[in-house]
Enzyme design. Structure first.
Site, mmCIF file in Angstrom:
data_model
loop_
_atom_site.group_PDB
_atom_site.id
_atom_site.type_symbol
_atom_site.label_atom_id
_atom_site.label_comp_id
_atom_site.label_asym_id
_atom_site.label_seq_id
_atom_site.Cartn_x
_atom_site.Cartn_y
_atom_site.Cartn_z
ATOM 1 N N ASP A 142 82.436 -1.849 110.243
ATOM 2 C CA ASP A 142 80.862 -2.360 110.378
ATOM 3 C C ASP A 142 81.131 -3.708 110.599
ATOM 4 O O ASP A 142 81.366 -4.614 109.703
ATOM 5 C CB ASP A 142 80.286 -2.077 109.049
ATOM 6 C CG ASP A 142 78.941 -2.425 109.112
ATOM 7 O OD1 ASP A 142 78.681 -3.270 109.882
ATOM 8 O OD2 ASP A 142 78.166 -2.194 108.076
ATOM 9 N N GLU A 143 80.781 -4.147 111.781
ATOM 10 C CA GLU A 143 80.713 -5.629 112.442
ATOM 11 C C GLU A 143 79.228 -5.984 112.638
ATOM 12 O O GLU A 143 78.932 -6.919 113.236
ATOM 13 C CB GLU A 143 81.685 -5.738 113.444
ATOM 14 C CG GLU A 143 83.062 -5.651 113.296
ATOM 15 C CD GLU A 143 83.840 -6.918 113.585
ATOM 16 O OE1 GLU A 143 83.059 -7.963 113.481
ATOM 17 O OE2 GLU A 143 85.119 -6.464 113.701
ATOM 18 N N VAL A 144 78.542 -5.453 111.794
ATOM 19 C CA VAL A 144 77.164 -5.659 112.101
ATOM 20 C C VAL A 144 76.813 -7.283 111.619
ATOM 21 O O VAL A 144 76.069 -7.983 112.176
ATOM 22 C CB VAL A 144 75.823 -4.850 111.301
ATOM 23 C CG1 VAL A 144 74.785 -5.492 110.832
ATOM 24 C CG2 VAL A 144 75.927 -3.578 111.565
ATOM 25 N N THR A 149 63.147 6.758 119.602
ATOM 26 C CA THR A 149 62.395 6.206 120.503
ATOM 27 C C THR A 149 62.720 4.932 121.157
ATOM 28 O O THR A 149 62.783 4.390 122.062
ATOM 29 C CB THR A 149 60.907 6.068 120.063
ATOM 30 O OG1 THR A 149 60.487 7.292 119.680
ATOM 31 C CG2 THR A 149 59.872 5.662 121.164
ATOM 32 N N GLY A 167 70.542 -1.981 112.211
ATOM 33 C CA GLY A 167 72.067 -1.879 111.819
ATOM 34 C C GLY A 167 72.382 -0.649 111.088
ATOM 35 O O GLY A 167 73.158 -0.027 111.493
ATOM 36 N N TYR A 184 77.997 -3.197 101.975
ATOM 37 C CA TYR A 184 76.757 -3.213 102.184
ATOM 38 C C TYR A 184 76.528 -2.543 103.680
ATOM 39 O O TYR A 184 77.106 -3.279 104.732
ATOM 40 C CB TYR A 184 75.867 -4.250 102.105
ATOM 41 C CG TYR A 184 74.317 -4.070 102.154
ATOM 42 C CD1 TYR A 184 73.444 -3.747 101.439
ATOM 43 C CD2 TYR A 184 73.752 -4.372 103.756
ATOM 44 C CE1 TYR A 184 72.279 -3.316 101.562
ATOM 45 C CE2 TYR A 184 72.454 -3.884 103.934
ATOM 46 C CZ TYR A 184 71.721 -3.679 102.826
ATOM 47 O OH TYR A 184 70.383 -3.328 103.017
HETATM 48 N N1 PMP Z 1 76.015 -3.544 107.789
HETATM 49 C C1 PMP Z 1 76.103 -4.673 107.535
HETATM 50 C C2 PMP Z 1 77.488 -5.276 107.145
HETATM 51 C C3 PMP Z 1 75.104 -5.520 107.147
HETATM 52 O O1 PMP Z 1 75.283 -6.910 106.659
HETATM 53 C C4 PMP Z 1 73.695 -5.057 107.225
HETATM 54 C C5 PMP Z 1 72.438 -6.013 106.928
HETATM 55 N N2 PMP Z 1 72.510 -6.967 106.359
HETATM 56 C C6 PMP Z 1 73.508 -3.765 107.577
HETATM 57 C C7 PMP Z 1 74.792 -3.021 107.928
HETATM 58 C C8 PMP Z 1 72.309 -3.157 108.027
HETATM 59 O O2 PMP Z 1 71.502 -3.781 108.856
HETATM 60 P P1 PMP Z 1 69.842 -3.787 108.927
HETATM 61 O O3 PMP Z 1 69.318 -4.571 108.113
HETATM 62 O O4 PMP Z 1 69.564 -4.060 110.499
HETATM 63 O O5 PMP Z 1 69.785 -2.247 108.826
#
Ligand code: PMP
Length: 464
Positions: free
Chosen positions: A254-256, A311, A127, A154
């Site tokens: 950010d919708e991770v 990569t 992410g 975050y």
């Molecule tokens: N954005 C958000 C909203 C997250 O919750 C997270 C991980 N918890 C990230 C970005 C970062 O993702 P990653 O740990 O896969 O780098």
């Protein structure tokens, strides 16, 4: 109940050796492994089985990654199909039928206008790499440099993503107040608190002497996850969209963690109806394997070939698992299911909060739920909020593990117990999770003195 109880005394427990070697060999920066000393060997759906033979209900779900739980049959089938087909597993960013199918499935779910014209950039698999890509994209497109982000955010651990996160030590990113009802910086909460946050943002942008220049972009989470499960009000998100659109500032959402049905809508932005300029996606889109992308308005696509290379941007297994997951959530309405079940779980958590003085707040959206633990013996502020109690939260997490429940802690002071179960859980499993949590909280309050040195926190009544 000790973790090793089910292991026969004569047999040297293999998991203990593994845990001991881990603590000797792995980095001091290891995280989950410290508070969750288990050795998973098998998993299915909500359940993980440890090397010690114990079973756990997994409400961490790979930090929100496992929308369908562990080893869902459609995910396994998708992975096996690719393996059996003889397709190359490593292809950099070349075109493949698997990638084509993933992109088609993803685009079918995107919010209205974005679906029609979106571009996608496949990023390095985390992410945080997609967040870096988003910043680079908007900087190139606008020719501006600065960024705006929110308190408590975050976005990841690489340099720029960290700089935009609440935990940043050194940052040039302009920090804005996120609407946090329970600990509202303006001491009003509710819609008024959110409106004041929006006005603050607007005045920083419009005041020529605010010291803040028009940024290349603004990044926000629709529900702050690691920040303590704080859902942004829909009206506030619409205000952020208006403010940024009126000033030609790309809005990066950010919708991770919130994506793929987690909050009760396919994308969390769907609740408010806003269409971001850039959406950052990872976790659940890879169906439990590493995958990260940004999707964005085509007008922003002004960067040069190779501007964001890497990569590992062609993980075929992750794309197949991800496409299967997206399709399964969509066709089975798991986003709606997450919304309904999440509301019922929140009701029960609200009843639990009424029974325990040490629960300051419960909140969430869909199956992204949080319980904020506070020092009940300390004075409340004007809004009724008490100081966070991280010690009690750690005790609750430990008591949960003893009862076979894996939960994560988050929030500004690591005092928010977070529940991120798979979207596939049954009503009975949801009840079992809440039973164990209620029991764990009751046990932890009996044994943990408050941070102010008071006697153990007490219950208001019987837990529901
Ligand atoms: N954005 C958000 C909203 C997250 O919750 C997270 C991980 N918890 C990230 C970005 C970062 O993702 P990653 O740990 O896969 O780098």
């Amino acid at each position: 109940m000790a973790l090793t109880e089910t292991v026969p005394a004569a047999a040297p427990p293999a998991h203990e050796g593994i845990l001991r070697r881990q603590s000797l060999r792995e980095s001091a920066a290891r995280t989950y492994a410290r508070s969750l000393p288990i050795v998973p060997v098998r998993a299915r759906g909500l359940t993980i089985e440890g090397a010690d033979g114990r079973r756990y209900l997994d409400c961490l779900s790979g930090a929100g990654t496992l929308a369908l739980g562990h080893n869902h049959p459609v995910v396994l089938e998708a992975i096996r199909t690719v393996l059996d087909s003889g397709a190359p597993l490593h292809v950099l960013d070349l075109a493949t039928p698997v990638k084509d199918a993933f992109t088609t499935e993803l685009f079918a779910t995107l919010p209205g206008k974005l679906a029609e014209t979106a571009r996608i950039q496949f990023c390095g698999p985390a992410g945080t790499d997609a967040v870096e890509a988003a910043f680079k994209l908007v900087r190139t497109a606008t020719g501006r440099d600065g960024l705006m982000a929110f308190s408590g955010a975050y976005h990841g651990m690489t340099a720029e993503a960290l700089a935009a996160s609440g935990g940043a030590q050194h940052t040039s990113v302009v920090r804005l107040p996120y609407p946090y009802d329970y600990r509202c910086p303006f001491q009003t909460g509710g819609e008024r608190g959110a409106e004041l946050s929006a006005r603050w943002t607007q005045s920083l942008l419009d005041d020529p002497k605010s010291g803040v220049r028009r940024p290349a972009g603004m990044i926000l989470e629709p529900v702050q996850g690691e920040g303590g499960v704080i859902p942004a009000p829909d009206g506030w998100l619409r205000r952020m969209r208006e403010i940024t659109a009126a000033r030609q500032i790309p809005l990066i959402v950010d919708e991770v963690q919130t994506g793929v049905g987690r909050t009760g809508a396919f994308w969390a932005v769907d609740h408010s109806g806003i269409v971001p300029d850039v959406i950052v996606l990872s976790k659940a889109i890879g169906g439990s394997l590493p995958l990260a992308v940004i999707v964005y308005r085509e007008e922003l696509d002004a960067w040069q070939p190779g501007a964001h290379a890497g990569t590992f941007r062609g993980n075929q297994l992750a794309m197949a698992a991800g496409a299967a997951t997206l399709a399964y959530v969509r066709t089975n309405g798991l986003d709606r299911r997450a919304g309904e079940l999440g509301r019922r779980m929140l009701d029960r958590l609200t009843a639990l909060a009424a029974a325990h003085d040490c629960i300051g707040d419960v909140r969430g959206r869909g199956l992204m739920l949080g319980v904020e633990l506070v020092d009940r013996s300390a004075d409340a502020d004007a809004m009724g909020a008490r100081p966070a109690d991280p010690q009690l939260a750690a005790a609750v997490q430990h008591a949960c593990l003893e009862r076979g429940l894996i939960v994560e802690l988050g929030g500004r002071h690591s005092a928010v117990v977070r529940l991120l179960p798979p979207l596939t859980i049954t009503d009975e499993q949801a009840e079992a999770i809440l039973d164990r949590l209620a029991d764990a909280i009751a046990a932890a309050v009996r044994t943990t003195p408050g941070p102010t040195g008071s006697s153990p926190t007490t219950m208001r009544g019987t837990s529901p």
